[in-house]
Write a protein that holds these residues in place. Structure first.
Motif, PDB file in Angstrom:
ATOM      1  N   SER A 170      40.500   3.236 -25.371  1.00 17.12           N
ATOM      2  CA  SER A 170      41.045   1.930 -25.018  1.00 17.12           C
ATOM      3  C   SER A 170      40.792   0.917 -26.130  1.00 17.12           C
ATOM      4  CB  SER A 170      40.513   1.445 -23.673  1.00 17.12           C
ATOM      5  OG  SER A 170      39.182   1.063 -23.789  1.00 17.12           O
ATOM      6  N   ASN A 171      39.739   1.112 -26.926  1.00 17.99           N
ATOM      7  CA  ASN A 171      39.562   0.208 -28.070  1.00 17.99           C
ATOM      8  C   ASN A 171      40.599   0.491 -29.152  1.00 17.99           C
ATOM      9  OD1 ASN A 171      38.183  -1.966 -29.371  1.00 17.99           O
ATOM     10  ND2 ASN A 171      37.363  -0.465 -30.809  1.00 17.99           N
ATOM     11  N   GLU A 228      43.525   1.638 -28.657  1.00 21.11           N
ATOM     12  CA  GLU A 228      44.744   1.046 -28.123  1.00 21.11           C
ATOM     13  C   GLU A 228      44.748  -0.464 -28.368  1.00 21.11           C
ATOM     14  OE1 GLU A 228      45.549   2.167 -23.936  1.00 21.11           O
ATOM     15  OE2 GLU A 228      46.231   0.092 -23.826  1.00 21.11           O
ATOM     16  N   GLY A 229      43.581  -1.071 -28.149  1.00 17.97           N
ATOM     17  CA  GLY A 229      43.457  -2.511 -28.387  1.00 17.97           C
ATOM     18  C   GLY A 229      43.707  -2.870 -29.840  1.00 17.97           C
ATOM     19  N   SER A 239      29.499  -7.659 -33.115  1.00 16.06           N
ATOM     20  CA  SER A 239      29.068  -9.038 -32.844  1.00 16.06           C
ATOM     21  C   SER A 239      28.652  -9.795 -34.106  1.00 16.06           C
ATOM     22  CB  SER A 239      27.927  -9.082 -31.822  1.00 16.06           C
ATOM     23  OG  SER A 239      28.373  -8.561 -30.611  1.00 16.06           O
ATOM     24  N   ILE A 240      29.367  -9.540 -35.197  1.00 14.93           N
ATOM     25  CA  ILE A 240      29.156 -10.327 -36.414  1.00 14.93           C
ATOM     26  C   ILE A 240      29.756 -11.709 -36.155  1.00 14.93           C
ATOM     27  CG2 ILE A 240      29.711 -10.494 -38.880  1.00 14.93           C
ATOM     28  CD1 ILE A 240      28.308  -7.965 -38.547  1.00 14.93           C
ATOM     29  N   LEU A 257      47.387  -2.557 -30.531  1.00 17.37           N
ATOM     30  CA  LEU A 257      48.136  -3.646 -29.907  1.00 17.37           C
ATOM     31  C   LEU A 257      47.947  -4.946 -30.692  1.00 17.37           C
ATOM     32  CD1 LEU A 257      49.984  -4.122 -27.537  1.00 17.37           C
ATOM     33  CD2 LEU A 257      48.004  -4.656 -26.124  1.00 17.37           C
ATOM     34  N   SER A 258      46.720  -5.157 -31.190  1.00 14.94           N
ATOM     35  CA  SER A 258      46.498  -6.406 -31.924  1.00 14.94           C
ATOM     36  C   SER A 258      47.136  -6.356 -33.311  1.00 14.94           C
ATOM     37  CB  SER A 258      45.002  -6.712 -32.030  1.00 14.94           C
ATOM     38  OG  SER A 258      44.370  -5.760 -32.861  1.00 14.94           O
ATOM     39  N   GLN A 263      31.809 -14.994 -36.243  1.00 14.30           N
ATOM     40  CA  GLN A 263      33.185 -15.161 -36.686  1.00 14.30           C
ATOM     41  C   GLN A 263      33.320 -15.697 -38.110  1.00 14.30           C
ATOM     42  OE1 GLN A 263      35.252 -16.064 -33.539  1.00 14.30           O
ATOM     43  NE2 GLN A 263      37.220 -15.796 -34.489  1.00 14.30           N
ATOM     44  N   ASN A 305      38.429  -6.141 -35.555  1.00 14.10           N
ATOM     45  CA  ASN A 305      37.913  -5.523 -34.336  1.00 14.10           C
ATOM     46  C   ASN A 305      36.504  -4.994 -34.541  1.00 14.10           C
ATOM     47  OD1 ASN A 305      37.456  -2.905 -32.705  1.00 14.10           O
ATOM     48  ND2 ASN A 305      38.997  -4.008 -31.515  1.00 14.10           N
ATOM     49  N   GLN A 317      33.154 -12.946 -40.430  1.00 12.98           N
ATOM     50  CA  GLN A 317      34.320 -12.054 -40.377  1.00 12.98           C
ATOM     51  C   GLN A 317      35.375 -12.517 -41.375  1.00 12.98           C
ATOM     52  OE1 GLN A 317      35.792 -11.979 -36.378  1.00 12.98           O
ATOM     53  NE2 GLN A 317      33.813 -11.445 -35.507  1.00 12.98           N
ATOM     54  N   ARG A 361      33.911  -7.647 -34.887  1.00 11.61           N
ATOM     55  CA  ARG A 361      33.693  -8.290 -33.597  1.00 11.61           C
ATOM     56  C   ARG A 361      32.845  -7.418 -32.689  1.00 11.61           C
ATOM     57  NH1 ARG A 361      39.649 -10.435 -32.549  1.00 11.61           N
ATOM     58  NH2 ARG A 361      39.417 -12.423 -33.616  1.00 11.61           N
ATOM     59  N   ILE A 362      33.165  -6.130 -32.708  1.00 12.22           N
ATOM     60  CA  ILE A 362      32.465  -5.217 -31.819  1.00 12.22           C
ATOM     61  C   ILE A 362      30.997  -5.122 -32.226  1.00 12.22           C
ATOM     62  CG2 ILE A 362      32.351  -2.751 -32.448  1.00 12.22           C
ATOM     63  CD1 ILE A 362      34.419  -2.311 -30.201  1.00 12.22           C
ATOM     64  N   ASN A 369      31.038   2.050 -29.176  1.00 10.33           N
ATOM     65  CA  ASN A 369      32.221   1.685 -28.391  1.00 10.33           C
ATOM     66  C   ASN A 369      33.486   1.611 -29.221  1.00 10.33           C
ATOM     67  OD1 ASN A 369      30.773   1.300 -25.928  1.00 10.33           O
ATOM     68  ND2 ASN A 369      29.932  -0.552 -26.869  1.00 10.33           N
TER      69      ASN A 369
END
Lengths: 328, 342
Positions: free
Chosen positions: A47-48, A50-51, A300-301, A54-55, A303, A294, A306, A297-298, A42
């Motif tokens: 769209s990722n 773009e995310g 699912s590590i 944006l972040s 936090q 990102n 991270q 996170r994607i 993913n």
């Protein structure tokens, strides 16, 4: 200490302007992107991406501004809460005073410029070390944000189109949010300022050898104030984008953003001892930070890990910078 | 060169100390200016007749500028008026400033209050100070997330675990008891963070075998951070059925993320607490509904319990100040309107 050899090195690296570090940073960015694309299907969706872009915008724009200050050998800790104050002031202008949106935006940016100017004034005229002067500004801005807003968020929900400043899309057909375009626009503006104008030349000159710059007849104090003010304008732009994206000015946010921005600058190869750095590097640094967050996170590590990973990346970036300096 | 740096370091450190000192001084100064009147009264009455002194209850909260804390404060003030006591109410700027809260608690103790109301950001960190207060016989009433210790006489709080269970049941009902859900939680250390997470996760795991919890991330209650991470969660799991945000900042982050990705109506959002944006999102239908605590009740019950303790009455150990589920249908109800705030 070997001050003279250090200066020689700085002058040499001014000539090739840290191109190696930038290439290294860019290569790490590519490696990260490839790694995360393999790790998660993913990750590379439009769209990722773009995310991710944006972040990057808020921290990225803060980092661009502060790159100028760091190249002079200074530091600016006031950008995080300064950004908050500019978004609060934007809210005051637009929501409380009912001024047109464009005036409010300008007001927000000017607030940022004013914060930068005061910091620059304290550093150059009052001779307060940048760390302290901007630490003080950080606290002043934090307090003022709460005082002015009455310690509650200012909402832009009734301001038609305010949300679109960051999230709308001026290019029809392509869904790139304006905030991302503004970020790249700021990269270009910053790049022109830093490499094509006298401001940029003096920024490097002050950072390389402030005394020599002063002796060659340049009004270092004046230029330092100008540089901090420019950085403040970037803070203002970040504040407006933040307010637009959240559709509200949140007076309690912002603390800690300055450190993330400084981390992005350092990862991008700008030296904290001044005299060397680039905005393209900072842009890449900011992208590395958000790709990392990102991507982790994607996957699912957790936090907690991270943050540990990002800490190590900063260590590595600075270590490579030192290695390169040694080799030169 | 080396000397210069050393000198600079010394200057930096000394200035930091001065700043720190100034910081706490101004805090104290502002506190005392805050109760100038009461203290004036106090000294007067002390010199005349100590018996007429109003009891003074110092309340140290987890925040002050957030609307939630303002509602707690207003509840506390109501009770103060009703029971005729003096109160002060303060808290750090944000909920990660454990150290600042310790300073405030210390300053409150130094003022020799008759009772203390305290909401710990970190129970462990505060225990030495609380033990000190306990030794000097000052009754302590914990509120909100409470204090993980035996010292407080009572805790006035929302049962966050039960409230999160309610959130989980509502979420399950809304998504038809199957699908993937994710959580955006404000932090993994505080009691509210942990209970609101565990209450939700454990309820889903125990009662709804067809619901899978795919991810739990922490955004510190920061709106922007929570927006970014909720967006990433949706990227990682394109088939998410629902997301639960454990406080205002987290829930708004989820709402922003869903809006930015244009997935309104595809993802069921269950929030926590209130605030204008959350209320608007519920009215617009982007958010299905949210759990709200009863902040005024928390403030009120804290002061009431302190007064009871001072009067030598027995105080209930766990005072449940209640919670409400609110959605589009009941948002205008009177009891909901009293508990939510813009």
């Amino acid at each position: 200490m070997a001050a003279t050899t250090a200066n020689n090195n700085k002058q040499k690296s001014f000539a090739n302007s840290g191109a190696l570090q930038q290439i290294l940073a860019f290569a790490s960015l590519i490696v990260l992107i490839i790694f995360f694309s393999i790790a998660s299907e993913n990750f590379l969706s439009w769209s990722n991406i773009e995310g991710i872009l944006l972040s990057t915008t808020v921290i990225g724009i803060l980092a661009l501004g502060t790159t100028f200050v760091i190249i002079t050998g200074g530091i600016d800790l006031s950008i995080g809460t300064g950004m908050t104050l500019t978004s609060v002031m934007t809210g005051v202008f637009i929501v409380y005073l009912g001024l047109p949106v464009s005036v409010g935006i300008l007001g927000g940016i000017l607030t940022g410029a004013l914060i930068g100017f005061i910091a620059g004034f304290s550093v150059s005229m009052l001779r307060i070390p940048p760390f302290i002067a901007t630490l003080a500004m950080m606290m002043i801005a934090e307090g003022l944000s709460l005082v002015i807003s009455g310690a509650s968020p200012i909402y832009f929900s009734d301001v038609e189109g305010f949300n679109n400043i960051a999230l709308g899309s001026v290019i029809p057909g392509i869904s790139i949010p304006n905030a991302v375009l503004i970020f790249f626009l700021m990269v270009i503006i910053g790049w022109i300022l830093l490499s094509k104008t006298i401001v940029g030349r003096y920024t490097f000159a002050i950072g390389s050898n402030e005394e020599a710059t002063r002796l060659s007849g340049i009004n270092v104090k004046k230029w330092k104030m100008i540089i901090y003010t420019i950085a403040g304008c970037f803070t203002g732009v970040a504040g407006v984008i933040m307010a637009s994206r959240l559709n509200s000015a949140q007076p309690a946010l912002g603390m800690g953003y300055e450190l993330e921005a400084i981390a992005a600058v350092v990862i991008g190869g700008t030296s904290l001892s001044g005299g060397k750095g680039s905005l393209i590097g900072t842009m890449i640094g900011a992208l590395i930070m958000s790709v990392l967050t990102n991507g982790l996170r994607i996957m699912s590590i957790p936090q907690e890990w991270q943050t540990v990973v990002i800490g190590f990346v900063i260590l590595l970036a600075v270590y490579f910078d030192m290695l390169r300096k040694k080799n030169e | 060169m080396k000397k210069k740096w050393l000198a600079f370091l010394v200057v930096v450190i000394s200035v930091l100390f001065v700043l720190a000192a100034c910081g706490s001084e101004t805090e104290e100064a502002s506190e005392s200016s805050g109760n100038e009147n009461d203290e004036g009264k106090e000294t007067e009455t002390e010199s005349e007749e100590a018996a007429e002194d109003k009891p003074y209850i110092a309340i140290v909260s987890k925040g002050f500028q957030h609307q939630f804390w303002q509602a707690v404060q207003s509840g506390a003030e109501k009770a103060a008026e009703e029971f005729d006591v003096e109160i002060t109410f303060e808290g750090p700027e944000n909920e990660s400033q454990v150290d600042k809260q310790m300073e405030m608690l210390q300053a409150a103790l130094d003022k020799n209050p008759d009772a203390i109301g305290f909401a710990a950001l970190d129970s462990q960190a505060s225990s030495p100070l609380l033990e000190k207060a306990d030794e000097s016989g000052i009754p302590i009433i914990a509120f909100d997330s409470g204090v993980d210790s035996e010292i407080p006489l009572a805790t006035a709080s929302t049962d966050n675990y039960a409230a999160a269970q309610e959130a989980a049941n509502r979420m399950a009902e809304l998504i038809g008891e199957e699908g993937k859900v994710a959580l955006v939680v404000h932090d993994q250390v505080s009691v509210t963070g942990v209970q609101r997470r565990d209450g939700f996760i454990e309820t889903i795991e125990e009662n709804y075998p067809n619901i899978e919890i795919v991810d739990t991330q922490y955004g510190g209650g920061d709106h922007l951070e929570s927006t970014n991470l909720a967006k990433t969660m949706m990227q990682a799991n394109p088939d998410l059925a629902g997301i639960y945000g454990s406080n205002e900042g987290s829930a708004i982050g989820v709402v922003n993320a869903v809006r930015e990705l244009g997935k309104e109506g595809e993802i069921t959002i269950v929030g926590f607490d209130s605030g204008k944006q959350q209320i608007d999102a519920i009215k617009d239908g982007i958010m299905a509904g949210a759990i709200t605590q009863n902040p005024e009740g928390i403030g009120y019950e804290t002061v009431k319990a302190a007064v009871q303790a001072l009067d030598g009455e027995e105080v209930e150990e766990n005072i449940d100040t209640g919670y409400f589920w609110y959605d589009k249908d009941n948002i205008e109800d009177e009891e909901i309107q009293a508990a939510i705030y813009e």
